[in-house]
Each structure stands twice: as C-alpha cells, then as structure tokens.
Design a protein around this motif. Structure first.
Motif, PDB file in Angstrom:
ATOM      1  N   SER A   3      12.801 127.517  45.344  1.00 31.51           N
ATOM      2  CA  SER A   3      13.448 128.453  43.992  1.00 31.51           C
ATOM      3  C   SER A   3      15.202 128.744  44.701  1.00 31.51           C
ATOM      4  O   SER A   3      15.790 128.942  46.063  1.00 31.51           O
ATOM      5  N   GLN A  59      -0.322 126.906  47.868  1.00 29.28           N
ATOM      6  CA  GLN A  59       0.992 126.603  47.135  1.00 29.28           C
ATOM      7  C   GLN A  59       2.373 126.815  48.072  1.00 29.28           C
ATOM      8  O   GLN A  59       2.300 127.225  48.596  1.00 29.28           O
ATOM      9  N   ASP A  78       6.122 126.778  46.964  1.00 25.80           N
ATOM     10  CA  ASP A  78       7.497 126.293  45.917  1.00 25.80           C
ATOM     11  C   ASP A  78       8.425 126.611  46.581  1.00 25.80           C
ATOM     12  O   ASP A  78       8.636 127.014  47.623  1.00 25.80           O
ATOM     13  N   TYR A  93       6.641 124.903  41.649  1.00 22.79           N
ATOM     14  CA  TYR A  93       5.860 125.544  42.490  1.00 22.79           C
ATOM     15  C   TYR A  93       4.445 124.003  42.234  1.00 22.79           C
ATOM     16  O   TYR A  93       4.449 123.479  40.897  1.00 22.79           O
ATOM     17  N   TYR A  98      12.233 128.713  50.681  1.00 20.13           N
ATOM     18  CA  TYR A  98      11.437 127.454  50.738  1.00 20.13           C
ATOM     19  C   TYR A  98       9.623 128.522  51.247  1.00 20.13           C
ATOM     20  O   TYR A  98      10.391 129.240  51.805  1.00 20.13           O
ATOM     21  N   ARG A  99       9.384 128.565  50.055  1.00 22.87           N
ATOM     22  CA  ARG A  99       7.888 129.043  50.704  1.00 22.87           C
ATOM     23  C   ARG A  99       6.279 128.603  51.076  1.00 22.87           C
ATOM     24  O   ARG A  99       6.072 127.771  49.720  1.00 22.87           O
ATOM     25  N   ARG A 124       0.983 123.562  42.921  1.00 25.01           N
ATOM     26  CA  ARG A 124      -0.654 124.159  43.603  1.00 25.01           C
ATOM     27  C   ARG A 124      -1.787 123.333  43.752  1.00 25.01           C
ATOM     28  O   ARG A 124      -2.428 123.190  42.674  1.00 25.01           O
ATOM     29  N   ARG A 178      13.703 127.506  39.680  1.00 24.11           N
ATOM     30  CA  ARG A 178      11.885 127.369  40.368  1.00 24.11           C
ATOM     31  C   ARG A 178      10.930 126.008  39.660  1.00 24.11           C
ATOM     32  O   ARG A 178      11.030 126.233  39.304  1.00 24.11           O
ATOM     33  N   GLU A 223       7.854 131.926  54.177  1.00 17.52           N
ATOM     34  CA  GLU A 223       8.897 131.945  54.055  1.00 17.52           C
ATOM     35  C   GLU A 223      10.321 131.610  54.070  1.00 17.52           C
ATOM     36  O   GLU A 223      10.442 132.398  56.004  1.00 17.52           O
TER      37      GLU A 223
END
Length: 692
Positions: free
Chosen positions: A67, A63, A65, A33, A204-205, A35, A31, A226
């Motif tokens: 994962s 943000q 991020d 990210y 993917y977010r 921000r 994970r 997302e």
C-alpha cells in the motif's frame, strides 16, 4: 484499489474574508494484494460411517500486499514554487554613497600612501533616497495593499525611503509581512497560507494463517512481516525571503580600507573605499548561486538589490541545506526520505552521509533516510474442551525493530569517558561508582583525573558527586559553562555541528511475549461462567523516528525531540464474567475487568544533558482501569433487536496522553509521576461475544 481525493482545507480564521486562500489538500491511496489459499479435504466416508481422521478441516492462506499513501498540502496557485508565496512585487532601492568630512586618523583608516588627509571619507555605500515599488501579478490582492500605500508617496516621502520604513508605516514587502487580521480574529483578504507539506507512506506486508482440527484440538497459527517506509517534507515558504535577503550580500558589507580612490572635490580630497570581500568561506551558498544566475562574478563585490527582480529569478535551489534547516531562520524546514529541496531520495543515506556528504561547493547536503520500522509476529492458539470446560490457549511473539540509529547516551550528544577510564588515569574514584559510570569534570577543554566533580549511572541516570554521594539533581556538578562530561574529544565543546556517527548505535529490537488464556464452562443449560487473561502490545507509531536535524540544532530550538529508543506499550487484562439466558431470544451478561497499562509514552525533561537540557519522550507512564459491565441482548424478535450496555469504570494513571506532563516539565519541575484520573478512556469487552 485506487482512491484519490482533493479539496480545500478549512482554516477557521480564513472563513469570512479569506476563504479563497484556504490551502489545497490532496491525497492518493494505492493498495494491492495477492492471496493464495489451500484447503485440504479428508477422504470421503460411506454414509453412516464416522470420519476417524486425525486431522480435519485443514487450510492455510498466504497473502502479500503493498500500500502507498501520498498526502500534500499547498497553496493551490503556487504549489512548490516557494518564493511565490510571499511575493508582492519589485522594490527598487534608490541609494547613493554618503561621506563625512573628517581626517584619516579620526576615520580610523591608514592609507597606503602614508599621507594625512582632511576631507570627505566614505561612511556608507547605500544611503537611502527612495524605495520604489512595481506591483507584481503573482499575488494581486497582496500587491494591492502596497499599491494603495504608495498613493501617498509624494505627500510623505520620508516613509518610502527604505524597506523597513515601508513595512513600518503599513505597507507590505516581499515575504516579511501579511495583512493584519481584521479585529484580530478574521484574516484579511489576500493573506496567503504560509505552509507546504507532503508525505509518502509505503507498507510492505507478508502474512500467513492456517488452522486445522487435530483430534479434539482446534489449532490456529500464523505469522506476519511488515515494513513501512515513511517520508515527509514541510516548510514555511515566507521565511525564504528574509533568509535570502539577509545572506545574499552578507560577505561584502564592510569597507576595504586598503582599496580606495582619491578624487578632488573643490579644494578637499574625497576618499572612496571599495567593498571588502570577506572570502569564499564567509560567502553563503545563496550568495554564490544567485550571483552566478545573474551573471555576476561569484567572488566579486557587486551589491545585489535583492527585492528588485522578477519573481522567476528567485529559487530555493540557491540555498544550502544548513541555511534552510537552521530553526532560527523562520523557514521551519523538516524532512526525511526527501532531500532538503523536496526531491524524493532514491538511495538510503546513512548517518555518515548526513554528517559528511557535501556538494560541489563543499556545503553539507544533510540527507536524512526515511523512517523504516520492521514488525514481525508469530502466534499459535489452541481451542479444546476438557470435560465441561472450554479452553482457548494462545501465545504471540512480537518483534519490533525501529531500524534506525539511536543515541548511545541520551544525556550526551558526544562520546564520553567512564569511571573505568578515570581509574586507569589514577583518579580517586569512590568504590560505589561502577566502571561504566559517566564522569563529569569542571573544565571541558582540559579534562583530567584531578578535576572530576561527579558521576552518572548510565542505567538509571542517577547523578553522584565526587565523593560518590547520590544527588537529587545534577546542579552541583555544573560549572560556569554548565554541566561538563569528560568527552572523548574535548575539542568538540558545544558545537553540535561537529557530531559524528560515533555518538550512535543501532536500535535494539524489542521482543514481547504475549500469552492469552480464556476458558468458560456451563453452570447449567442456561448459564455460563467465563474468564480470560491476555497481554497486548502496541508499537510506537509517533515520536520515535530519529531526527538528526533536531540534534545538531538542539541549542537553537525548543522543540520536543523524538526518542528513537521508544519501546512498545503493553496492556495486561483480566476479566471474569457470567452469562445467563433469560428467554429463547435474550440473555444477560455480567462481567468485571482489571487492566494495567505499562510503558506508556510521556514527555520528560532530561535535566543535566549535554550540551543542554531538552525535552523528549519516554516509556515512563503507567495506569490501571477497573470496572464492571452489565449487558442485555435481545436478538431479533418480530423485527425488533436490542442491546443495552452499562459500564462503570475507574481509570487512573500518571498521564492521559503523551503531553500530559508538558506544563510540569516546562516549569522546571523534575519528571514527577502522580496518579490521577484519566481524562477519557473507554473499555469494551468482547469476551462474552466470543463465547456466544
């Protein structure tokens, strides 16, 4: 963050005697990210002066991020070398051709020389004599069972002539058997774990959030985007042995009556036939590839003694995709985002690729794209006071896109004709039948306006007879071959392998508008009344990924098909409450609530579907929950804090889970919906905490 874990999973029946064969499971999480947050400060004011700025306490945060989670379950020794899972050893079949004394008339063959012969004619290529065994070292415990069995070969030679005899009398053979459980409860030592699976899930977010005090209003707003990419692969490796054994020689089993030789045995002729080559179209990919690996002519008639080779000779790569994905072969292969051999796809194949892409031998490769749903949401909330009332008003808009093809019509896997087309063909269609209604006929091969037997409303899936009268079930429309819609291409008949992308359309994104209203006002300095109303949705997380393999083999399995058109479920909540201060450190809260669940997911049977009825999931369940909560809070006082909660609720609906109706639909009953108490449901309220 990075996390990796590995352990042997627990199979209950393995615990006592076979724990060393517990499957090995490993997982890996990554994970990351980034921000960015920006806060805005108001201009400084002199001490004692009031800040009259319209906008205060403003900030925003963005943000991004990513994962990834990988999971794998396998045999710790064999991994993805699948033929090793069921290998016992080498079995050499000792055979000889067999002959029968007859003549060519009774033998049923006409010899090219036109002569009439009475003598010995070949009747079988491989009459068994013995089936010898050499233990392997890949699964030594399994091999020891068969080695012990072969200690009695000299005493009972009849039991050691064929693979079927060895297995029938208690020996183990490659892939087709494992030791019997002890007392039908505990797995015997050496029983392998017949399973392999792996998966990869990426997310993917991008999200953003901001807030500001604008006058007397506290505004909060945000958004999120997302996308997930979900891949999976699983199979039961032991089935590869029977599949390979059954297909490696399947094209050379018959006698070629035109290819023979005649020798003299004593005073009688002996006619020996050669094997008949059934042609390239009847030869499996496994037969071609294994012969090529053994250095044999791929179009030859050499018989392969399948179980007589070292373990390294067998490879899953020899099979074609269609050989492995057929649910009747015992392999149970399921995959998406990987190819049929378990290699991760670097491209994003389309449905046309699944139906049409072939390899260098002309065999379908059947690539299946990963499941890639997209979720987008935006929201805004305003908190403000009006006299003694404190309001919190908000709205959220969700957009869910399964981002995949879906069937145009769940009741037909092939494109169909509608009543509008039938009218253009001068059919006598009743006036209450709309042009979009699907037409059913009594002859699927030669449909026409004269043989119409009924109709179906594609919106409600209600069936009608030829006179336009509504039917309780479609049974009256069935002919000798079952229910038969008027197909656009009647030649397709029941062959689901002939499906094309014409049967599909794109998933229609679902938009959900979710308001939220809550307010509270003080009745006195020590008591507060509060209420709230909101709508919550949950996107489908299972049973929604479209599986084209299940569709093309729908007639060969009894699995529940995923429904690629599932919608998000919805919950509508109402709550009223009262909070009373009892002391400087304790309070009592009383609240009542009512909640509706809509579009819940439940298994259904599509009766009257073509080419056969099948089970799938639908957003057809609903339910309600009503209850009352008493909550007592004692904040920390002399090292003691206490929370006591009592909730009474009455929860009922048409299903407690997505499989609640499975036994009902399997019994042939219609898709009935009956209200009954939920098996388990917990309701909690955060409204009182929000007003603290």
């Amino acid at each position: 963050t990075y996390n990796r874990s590995s352990a042997n999973s627990d199979v209950r029946s393995y615990q006592l005697y076979n724990y060393f064969n517990n499957p090995f499971s490993s997982s890996q999480d990554i994970r990351a990210y980034v921000r960015y947050t920006q806060r805005f400060q108001n201009a400084e004011v002199e001490e004692g002066e009031e800040d009259n700025s319209l906008v205060k306490n403003a900030f925003f945060s963005i943000q991004a991020d990513f994962s990834r989670r990988n999971d794998k379950t396998e045999d710790e020794r064999h991994g993805d070398d699948f033929f090793r899972y069921g290998y016992i050893g080498k079995f050499d079949a000792v055979t000889a051709p067999s002959y029968a004394y007859t003549d060519n008339n009774r033998q049923g063959v006409g010899l090219d020389d036109g002569n009439f012969y009475i003598g010995e004619f070949l009747t079988a290529f491989n009459s068994p004599i013995a089936y010898n065994f050499t233990p392997g070292t890949v699964n030594p415990v399994l091999a020891s069972y068969t080695s012990s069995f072969y200690q009695f070969q000299d005493q009972f030679p009849f039991a050691y002539t064929t693979r079927e005899n060895v297995e029938g009398f208690g020996g183990l053979v490659n892939g087709s058997s494992i030791p019997n459980n002890i007392y039908n409860l505990w797995s015997a030592p050496g029983a392998p774990y017949n399973g392999y699976s792996k998966s990869e899930s990426d997310q993917y977010r991008l999200s953003g959030r901001g807030s500001a005090d604008i006058g007397d209003h506290a505004i909060t707003l945000g958004f999120e985007y997302e996308q997930r990419v979900i891949r999976s692969y699983s199979l039961a490796p032991m089935g590869l042995w029977q599949l390979g054994r059954g297909t490696v020689n399947s094209h050379i089993l018959e006698i070629d009556s035109t290819n023979y030789s005649i020798t003299q045995v004593g005073s009688d002729p002996r006619v020996t036939f050669e094997r008949k080559y059934a042609g390239d179209n009847n030869r499996t990919a496994f037969a071609y590839n294994m012969r090529q690996a053994l250095g044999l002519p791929t179009d030859g008639t050499d018989f392969i003694d399948f179980d007589s080779y070292d373990i390294d000779q067998y490879k899953i790569d020899y099979f074609s995709a269609d050989q492995l994905i057929n649910p009747q072969n015992g392999v149970g292969l399921q995959y998406r985002g990987y190819d049929y051999l378990g290699n991760k796809l670097s491209s994003n194949p389309s449905l046309d690729d699944f139906f049409n892409e072939v390899d260098e031998l002309g065999d379908k490769t059947r690539p299946v794209a990963p499941y890639q749903p997209i979720y987008i949401a935006g929201y805004i909330e305003d908190k403000f006071a009006f006299e003694d009332l404190i309001f919190r008003l908000g709205v959220r808009l969700d957009r869910f896109d399964a981002n995949q093809p879906v069937l145009k019509d769940q009741f037909s896997l092939f494109p169909t004709r509608n009543a509008g087309y039938a009218r253009s063909e001068n059919a006598a269609v009743p006036g209450n039948i709309g042009d979009e209604y699907i037409v059913y006929v009594d002859d699927i091969e030669n449909p026409s306006a004269e043989n119409i037997v009924g109709y179906r409303n594609p919106e409600t899936n209600v069936f009608y007879n030829a006179l336009g009268e509504e039917l309780n079930n479609p049974a009256p429309l069935e002919g000798s071959g079952g229910i038969t819609p008027w197909l656009v291409n009647p030649s397709e008949k029941n062959t689901t392998n002939d499906m094309t992308s014409e049967s599909f359309k794109d998933y229609e994104p679902q938009y959900t508008f979710m308001p939220r209203i809550s307010f509270s006002f003080p009745i006195s300095d020590e008591a507060t009344f509060f209420a709230n109303y909101d709508i919550l949705t949950q996107r489908p997380t299972g049973n929604v990924a479209m599986d084209p393999i299940d569709l093309i083999y729908i007639q060969n399995h009894g699995r529940i098909l995923n429904n690629a058109e599932l919608k998000p479920t919805k919950t509508i909540s109402y709550e009223l409450g009262f909070k009373q201060k009892l002391s400087p450190s304790s309070a009592l809260t009383l609240s009542s609530f009512y909640r509706e669940q809509r579009d819940e997911i439940q298994v259904i049977r599509l009766v009257g579907a073509y080419p056969r009825d099948y089970l799938t999931y639908s957003n057809q369940d609903f339910g309600t929950t009503k209850g009352f909560i008493v909550n007592y809070d004692l904040r920390r006082t002399k090292n003691i804090s206490l929370r006591v909660n009592y909730t009474i609720q009455f929860a009922e609906g048409t299903g407690s889970g997505s499989l609640s109706s499975l036994n009902l639909v399997n019994s042939g009953q219609p898709n009935l919906r009956t209200i009954f108490p939920y098996s388990c449901l917990l309701y909690t309220s955060d409204a009182a905490d929000e007003e603290d």
